[in-house]
Design an enzyme around this catalytic site. Structure first.
Site, short mmCIF file in Angstrom:
data_model
loop_
_atom_site.label_atom_id
_atom_site.label_comp_id
_atom_site.label_asym_id
_atom_site.label_seq_id
_atom_site.Cartn_x
_atom_site.Cartn_y
_atom_site.Cartn_z
N CYS A 248 29.48 -49.87 49.98
CA CYS A 248 30.09 -49.82 48.66
C CYS A 248 31.61 -49.76 48.71
O CYS A 248 32.27 -49.78 47.68
CB CYS A 248 29.53 -48.63 47.89
SG CYS A 248 29.59 -47.11 48.84
N CYS A 346 -4.59 -18.09 53.11
CA CYS A 346 -5.28 -18.87 52.09
C CYS A 346 -4.34 -20.01 51.71
O CYS A 346 -3.21 -19.78 51.32
CB CYS A 346 -5.59 -18.02 50.86
SG CYS A 346 -6.10 -19.01 49.44
N CYS A 349 -3.03 -19.95 47.75
CA CYS A 349 -2.05 -19.02 47.20
C CYS A 349 -1.07 -18.50 48.24
O CYS A 349 -0.25 -17.65 47.93
CB CYS A 349 -2.75 -17.88 46.48
SG CYS A 349 -3.79 -16.88 47.53
N CYS A 399 -12.34 3.03 63.03
CA CYS A 399 -13.74 3.37 62.79
C CYS A 399 -13.87 4.38 61.66
O CYS A 399 -13.08 5.32 61.56
CB CYS A 399 -14.34 3.91 64.06
SG CYS A 399 -16.07 4.29 63.91
N CYS A 415 -17.42 7.68 52.25
CA CYS A 415 -18.13 8.42 51.20
C CYS A 415 -18.15 9.92 51.48
O CYS A 415 -18.66 10.69 50.67
CB CYS A 415 -19.54 7.88 51.01
SG CYS A 415 -20.60 8.18 52.41
#
Lengths: 578, 152
Positions: A248, A346, A349, A399, A415
């Site tokens: 140019c 993943c 996402c 564990c 629990c």
């Protein structure tokens, strides 16, 4: 007998000629001797050290202590070739071939002098060696190959290879389409680095492709010859040494071009910087940039790697800090990929892989966790009291089978129930809460799931420690028991399976939280409970690792792997077959 | 202070010797990178007969970075805010080192002739321009008389 051993050797992944040679050389002393023979070639240092130290026990065997973790991990895939369920046959095949080849090559190249060495070795060894060897044969007869529940169909591209791959692709496209490398780069970006699609379209209508890709005009660049103009930027006169321009004909001196390009790059423009003329659409070719500001070349490559990964829909950066690897899935259908650093991502996402919960569930769950974090925080403190003696206990391992140091009470961390006779703690007990207010019940239900999610999350934080421990105990075993690495690598594999199970279990609580009540949920919880128990068992076994429980570990690993697979395929296909 | 680049000297000389119609730009005596500018409001625009004072500063990066230009005279224009900042593409991302002080000032003059309320900087003015152009132009004319009457 010989044929039987030959078959077993081939099963283990050795080339048949190597196996034959090994059996011949060891005069039928047994399978283990043959394997030892083969390995002595690939690890010559081991042989020499054994020669000198064979009666001095226990000395560290160089191959094991020298082995970098990455080396061990790489070998992981080798064993996969012998597993029961080759999930991706193509990959398996490739790996198998190379491993055979490498063994064969080393045998070929070392065969002449190794003959003497092996005979020496056998003269030197004492009865201990024979004992070991019989023990090992037993192992082999019942050996359980460990299989992997999660298929790995992705490729990990090491940081250093990304640029190389990108440049190769550019070169290929540039030569086929007969365009400049800069044009090829822009074309490739336009087609999200899908070279095949690019070429297909290009042959249909090259003009259209070029305009669509936004290549206004890519020009040859020139350096001044007989320039009469001054630099349009600084006004200095141009001569043969400093004038540069594109077709140019916006003449400027080299220094002004350099300043211009530096500023553009600093401003974050990457590929396709335009000529410095006002509203001039000509794109400055990369070759020109690299000529004018050669110190920019590394930055240029960095940008290239960046766009190569980011614009490619099948590729992701590994999010682990300082990892720098890129992950490439075989197809867009792939949702997860695992990096060699152990991170599983993943693809949708860009977060840690969260099967069986989906991305939308994770988003709502994370939002919920943030919203309720104040409440969750005080309830989920890092310590819990022993249900018997009320001493505060901090969990420092993976564990959930806890033993109170003070009162020796054994209980489940999740629990807080008695461990003996403990079998099911993953189901939310609604009746217990029937007379509480709705809001309170909602909160408790959430906390129930959150607590379990968090517990697995906490256990997962010991992941790195687990991995290091695995490598350490592998080295330790090799040193102490004079075992080969093929004998101990199951430790690492089991650790990987354990990590997979923990990660999946963590997200099953998100999935479960959003799963409506019904027979489907009951079945899901049954499988979840099943996997949880197996995982705890595996975790416990791995924590008190010793030579005698290797069979148990392998068995439980496979059990966990199978259960994980059942759970995931159940979620994927629907539990009730519809 | 750094010596003044050849380009700035050349541009200043040309601005002084052959000024563009309706534009006067004079460098400050103590800082040759700082220009006092007066643009005459273009004919047939609401800014006609007004004298608008601006300041223009050439940063050290000039001409690789655009000059900093600001209106000092209050003006009712959708692309110029009340601090005098101008929303013009060539002063930002469309800047090219091939542009000059003269071309920048001519572009600003052209902006006075053709306000662009679709790319506004002063939101309320732009809104006014779009909803009731006649009324907006009237207000611009009032402001011109009020604030831009003096050539000083």
């Amino acid at each position: 007998m010989d044929d039987n051993m030959l078959a077993q050797l081939v099963d283990l992944g050795f080339d048949i000629t190597v196996a034959q040679l090994a059996l011949e050389q060891t005069n039928g002393k047994g399978l283990d001797a043959a394997i030892e023979f083969i390995y002595s070639f690939s690890e010559p240092s081991k042989l020499s050290s054994q020669k000198s130290n064979s009666n001095v026990t226990p000395t560290p065997t160089p191959p094991s202590s020298q082995q970098e973790p990455s080396g061990i991990r790489r070998s992981n895939s080798k064993n996969k070739s012998t597993s029961f369920e080759p999930i991706s046959p193509q990959v398996t095949h490739k790996v198998l071939k190379t491993s055979r080849k490498s063994v064969k090559e080393s045998v070929d190249s070392n065969v002449s002098y190794e003959d003497n060495d092996t005979s020496l070795e056998y003269n030197d060894t004492d009865e201990d060696y024979d004992e070991d060897y019989y023990q090992d044969v037993d192992d082999y007869e019942f050996d359980i190959p460990i299989h992997d529940a999660l298929p790995k169909s992705n490729t990990v591209i090491q940081a250093s290879d990304i640029i190389h791959t990108a440049l190769k692709e550019i070169e290929k496209i540039s030569s086929i389409t007969e365009t400049t490398p800069s044009a090829a780069t822009i074309l490739l970006q336009h087609f999200q680095w899908n070279g095949n699609k690019l070429l297909e379209r290009f042959y249909e209508d090259p003009e259209r492709v070029i305009t669509q890709a936004g290549i206004k005009k890519i020009n040859e660049f020139h350096t001044g010859k007989n320039l009469s103009d001054d630099c349009m930027i600084c006004g200095d006169s141009l001569d043969d040494s400093n004038g540069c321009y594109l077709s140019c004909k916006h003449y400027a001196c080299k220094e002004c071009w350099a300043n211009y390009l530096r500023i553009k790059i600093q401003e974050g423009e990457s590929i396709g910087i335009c000529c410095l003329g006002f509203k001039c659409p000509n794109v400055v070719p990369d070759e020109f940039i690299n000529r004018v500001i050669p110190e920019n070349y590394n930055k240029f490559l960095e940008r290239l790697a960046q766009t190569y990964v980011e614009k490619n829909p099948n590729m992701r950066w590994c999010p682990t800090p300082n990892c720098g690897n890129a992950l490439k899935a075989e197809s867009q259908a792939e949702t997860t990929a695992q990096c060699s650093c152990g991170f599983r991502i993943c693809f949708k996402c860009n977060q840690e892989s969260h099967v069986p919960a989906d991305c939308a569930q994770m988003k709502t769950w994370k939002k919920k966790c943030e919203d309720d974090s104040e409440t969750a925080n005080w309830i989920n403190v890092n310590t819990q009291d022993c249900p018997k003696c009320q001493s505060a206990i901090e969990k420092n391992g993976g564990c959930n089978h806890m033993t109170c140091k003070k009162c020796k009470h054994e209980f489940c961390w999740v629990c807080l129930g008695n461990w003996i006779g403990h079998n099911k703690c993953n189901t939310y007990n609604r009746e217990e809460n029937s007379n509480k207010s709705d809001t309170k019940k909602q909160l408790e239900r959430y906390l129930f799931y959150f607590h379990r999610y968090n517990t697995h999350e906490q256990s997962k934080k010991f992941e790195t420690k687990l991995r290091t421990d695995a490598v350490n105990s592998m080295i330790d075993f090799q040193n102490r028991k004079d075992k080969r690495w093929i004998d101990v690598k199951y430790i690492e594999q089991s650790t990987e399976v354990l990590i997979q199970c923990r990660r999946t279990l963590k997200y099953t609580y998100v999935f479960g939280f959003y799963l409506p009540d019904g027979p489907e949920k009951n079945l899901f919880e049954y499988l979840q409970n099943d996997l949880e128990r197996t995982t705890e068992k595996l975790s416990g076994l791995l924590e008190k690792m010793n030579e005698s429980n290797s069979m148990d570990v392998k068995e439980i690993t496979n059990l966990a792997s199978t259960k994980l697979h059942h759970l995931l395929s159940g979620v994927e296909e629907g539990f009730l077959g519809h | 202070m750094n010596s003044l680049p050849k380009r700035i000297i050349k541009e200043t000389q040309r601005l002084m010797s052959e000024p563009a119609p309706g534009i006067v730009a004079t460098p400050a005596t103590d800082n040759l990178r700082y220009f006092k500018v007066t643009i005459t409001g273009p004919a047939e625009s609401p800014f006609e007969k007004g004298f608008f004072h601006l300041e223009l500063f050439l940063t050290d990066e000039y001409p690789m970075s655009p000059p900093k230009v600001r209106f000092l005279t209050k003006i009712y224009h959708p692309n110029i805010d009340k601090l005098g900042r101008i929303c013009l593409d060539i002063l930002k991302d469309k800047w090219s080192p091939a542009l000059q002080i003269r071309t920048v000032l001519l572009s600003i003059q052209a902006l006075l002739s053709a306000p662009n309320p679709d790319d506004p900087l002063a939101n309320d003015v732009a809104e006014h321009w779009k909803s009731n152009e006649k009324d907006a132009i009237k207000k611009a004319r009032e402001w011109t008389e009020l604030y831009a009457a003096s050539s000083e």
